[in-house]
Design a protein around this motif. Sequence first.
Motif, PDB file in Angstrom:
ATOM      1  N   ALA A  17      17.625  -5.441  17.295  1.00 17.18           N
ATOM      2  CA  ALA A  17      18.229  -4.495  18.222  1.00 17.18           C
ATOM      3  C   ALA A  17      19.547  -4.810  18.551  1.00 17.18           C
ATOM      4  N   ASP A  18      19.914  -6.094  18.854  1.00 20.43           N
ATOM      5  CA  ASP A  18      21.205  -6.552  19.115  1.00 20.43           C
ATOM      6  C   ASP A  18      22.272  -6.360  17.845  1.00 20.43           C
ATOM      7  N   GLU A  19      21.764  -6.488  16.564  1.00 14.94           N
ATOM      8  CA  GLU A  19      22.578  -6.353  15.464  1.00 14.94           C
ATOM      9  C   GLU A  19      22.864  -4.895  15.071  1.00 14.94           C
ATOM     10  N   THR A  20      21.961  -4.385  15.144  1.00 12.77           N
ATOM     11  CA  THR A  20      21.658  -2.767  14.559  1.00 12.77           C
ATOM     12  C   THR A  20      22.115  -1.877  15.465  1.00 12.77           C
ATOM     13  N   GLY A  21      21.936  -2.271  17.018  1.00 16.53           N
ATOM     14  CA  GLY A  21      22.354  -0.982  17.910  1.00 16.53           C
ATOM     15  C   GLY A  21      21.083  -0.360  18.014  1.00 16.53           C
ATOM     16  N   PHE A  22      19.941  -0.594  17.447  1.00 15.19           N
ATOM     17  CA  PHE A  22      18.819   0.299  17.907  1.00 15.19           C
ATOM     18  C   PHE A  22      18.050  -0.258  18.971  1.00 15.19           C
ATOM     19  N   ASP A  23      17.255   0.574  19.710  1.00 14.39           N
ATOM     20  CA  ASP A  23      16.474   0.184  20.879  1.00 14.39           C
ATOM     21  C   ASP A  23      15.553  -0.711  20.363  1.00 14.39           C
ATOM     22  N   VAL A  24      15.148  -1.808  21.145  1.00 11.86           N
ATOM     23  CA  VAL A  24      14.035  -2.427  20.826  1.00 11.86           C
ATOM     24  C   VAL A  24      12.661  -1.872  20.598  1.00 11.86           C
ATOM     25  N   GLY A  25      12.276  -0.769  21.388  1.00  8.72           N
ATOM     26  CA  GLY A  25      11.085   0.020  20.885  1.00  8.72           C
ATOM     27  C   GLY A  25      11.087   0.650  19.775  1.00  8.72           C
ATOM     28  N   LYS A  26      12.468   1.256  19.240  1.00  4.87           N
ATOM     29  CA  LYS A  26      12.540   1.721  18.137  1.00  4.87           C
ATOM     30  C   LYS A  26      12.596   0.767  16.839  1.00  4.87           C
ATOM     31  N   VAL A  27      13.098  -0.573  17.161  1.00  6.40           N
ATOM     32  CA  VAL A  27      12.858  -1.618  16.026  1.00  6.40           C
ATOM     33  C   VAL A  27      11.391  -1.620  15.739  1.00  6.40           C
ATOM     34  N   LYS A  28      10.687  -1.890  16.709  1.00  7.94           N
ATOM     35  CA  LYS A  28       9.185  -1.973  16.660  1.00  7.94           C
ATOM     36  C   LYS A  28       8.322  -0.797  15.671  1.00  7.94           C
ATOM     37  N   TYR A  39      10.181   1.240  13.854  1.00  8.95           N
ATOM     38  CA  TYR A  39      10.673   1.547  12.443  1.00  8.95           C
ATOM     39  C   TYR A  39       9.902   0.353  11.436  1.00  8.95           C
ATOM     40  N   ILE A  40       9.726  -0.967  12.224  1.00  8.73           N
ATOM     41  CA  ILE A  40       9.055  -1.901  11.238  1.00  8.73           C
ATOM     42  C   ILE A  40       7.477  -1.521  10.879  1.00  8.73           C
ATOM     43  N   GLN A  41       6.890  -1.023  12.058  1.00  9.89           N
ATOM     44  CA  GLN A  41       5.415  -0.585  11.940  1.00  9.89           C
ATOM     45  C   GLN A  41       5.293   0.646  10.770  1.00  9.89           C
ATOM     46  N   ASN A  42       6.201   1.615  10.913  1.00  6.01           N
ATOM     47  CA  ASN A  42       6.164   2.972  10.131  1.00  6.01           C
ATOM     48  C   ASN A  42       6.547   2.345   8.711  1.00  6.01           C
ATOM     49  N   GLY A  43       7.693   1.692   8.732  1.00 10.04           N
ATOM     50  CA  GLY A  43       8.186   1.030   7.448  1.00 10.04           C
ATOM     51  C   GLY A  43       7.066   0.328   6.518  1.00 10.04           C
ATOM     52  N   ILE A  78      13.138  -4.040   8.610  1.00  5.72           N
ATOM     53  CA  ILE A  78      12.168  -4.577   7.635  1.00  5.72           C
ATOM     54  C   ILE A  78      12.846  -5.477   7.059  1.00  5.72           C
ATOM     55  N   GLU A  79      13.896  -5.336   6.518  1.00  2.00           N
ATOM     56  CA  GLU A  79      14.655  -6.644   5.776  1.00  2.00           C
ATOM     57  C   GLU A  79      15.170  -7.635   6.763  1.00  2.00           C
ATOM     58  N   LEU A  80      15.595  -7.548   8.062  1.00  2.00           N
ATOM     59  CA  LEU A  80      15.964  -8.295   9.000  1.00  2.00           C
ATOM     60  C   LEU A  80      14.817  -9.101   9.577  1.00  2.00           C
ATOM     61  N   PHE A  81      13.761  -8.313   9.745  1.00  3.07           N
ATOM     62  CA  PHE A  81      12.555  -9.069  10.137  1.00  3.07           C
ATOM     63  C   PHE A  81      11.707  -9.675   9.410  1.00  3.07           C
ATOM     64  N   TYR A  82      11.568  -9.484   7.951  1.00  3.86           N
ATOM     65  CA  TYR A  82      10.656 -10.156   7.185  1.00  3.86           C
ATOM     66  C   TYR A  82      11.586 -11.215   6.435  1.00  3.86           C
ATOM     67  N   MET A  83      12.796 -10.530   5.882  1.00  6.71           N
ATOM     68  CA  MET A  83      13.683 -11.284   4.913  1.00  6.71           C
ATOM     69  C   MET A  83      14.401 -12.398   5.653  1.00  6.71           C
ATOM     70  N   GLN A  84      14.721 -12.035   6.796  1.00  5.34           N
ATOM     71  CA  GLN A  84      15.674 -13.061   7.592  1.00  5.34           C
ATOM     72  C   GLN A  84      15.057 -13.581   8.783  1.00  5.34           C
ATOM     73  N   ASN A  85      13.871 -13.341   8.940  1.00  5.88           N
ATOM     74  CA  ASN A  85      12.723 -13.652  10.025  1.00  5.88           C
ATOM     75  C   ASN A  85      13.545 -13.617  11.709  1.00  5.88           C
ATOM     76  N   LYS A  86      14.079 -12.322  11.718  1.00  2.00           N
ATOM     77  CA  LYS A  86      14.866 -12.176  13.011  1.00  2.00           C
ATOM     78  C   LYS A  86      13.822 -11.426  13.902  1.00  2.00           C
ATOM     79  N   CYS A  87      13.795 -11.687  15.109  1.00 11.02           N
ATOM     80  CA  CYS A  87      13.198 -11.194  16.164  1.00 11.02           C
ATOM     81  C   CYS A  87      13.458  -9.674  16.565  1.00 11.02           C
ATOM     82  N   TYR A  88      12.737  -9.005  17.307  1.00 10.24           N
ATOM     83  CA  TYR A  88      13.046  -7.727  17.717  1.00 10.24           C
ATOM     84  C   TYR A  88      14.133  -7.513  18.447  1.00 10.24           C
ATOM     85  N   ARG A  89      14.424  -8.437  19.555  1.00 14.98           N
ATOM     86  CA  ARG A  89      15.687  -8.394  20.189  1.00 14.98           C
ATOM     87  C   ARG A  89      17.052  -8.527  19.340  1.00 14.98           C
TER      88      ARG A  89
END
Length: 196
Positions: free
Chosen positions: A165-176, A178-182, A151-162
């Motif tokens: 995923a690259d930065e955290t090592g999470f799968d792109v589907g997991k990132v989506k 995590y953001i939705q559930n978060g 959520i911090e990367l998506f909303y506070m730093q305006n990063k895209c899912y990809r």
Amino acid sequence: MKFLKYFQGKVKEPVPEAERLAAYRRHGDVALLGALYEPYMELVFGVCFQYLRDEDESKDAVMQIFEKIIIDLKQHEVSNFKSWLHSVARNHCLMKLRATRVTVEAASVDEREQELQTDTEPEPDLFALDGRLDALDECLHKLTSAQRVSIELFYMQNKCYRAIADETGFDVGKVKSYIQNGKRNLKICIESHGSH
């Protein structure tokens, strides 16, 4: 060259980080994690200093981040330790700066009100906003580490899912996910604050 034959097969291959992380998750041995973290301390310090611009604060942050990952790595699998650690360090510093900014802004609001010294009621919007920021900050810390980071990367730093995923090592589907559930968990948490 005969002496080289003596060493063949004697040198142990270094244990891959993924195996060391898995071992830490299994056994919870902080010394194991310390050995894994130690080579990255300079990198973490550099990231912290880049944001905090203070040597002592950055040194403190290096230790605070280690304490944080002791818990986080027991709960989450990390495939790329270095990039995940970089992300954790940056997010730690951003949250620290944000907390400082909110404190400074609150202090300047108090000073402005003292200067005015009128009989008018204080602006309710400022206090409502301050309350919402406090609730948001508290609720962010109640999320799982993966949800909070995403959520911090998506909303506070305006990063895209990809990019996340690259930065955290999470799968792109997991990132989506995590953001939705978060987001859902944040909404529920913040609304419960409003009903107090």
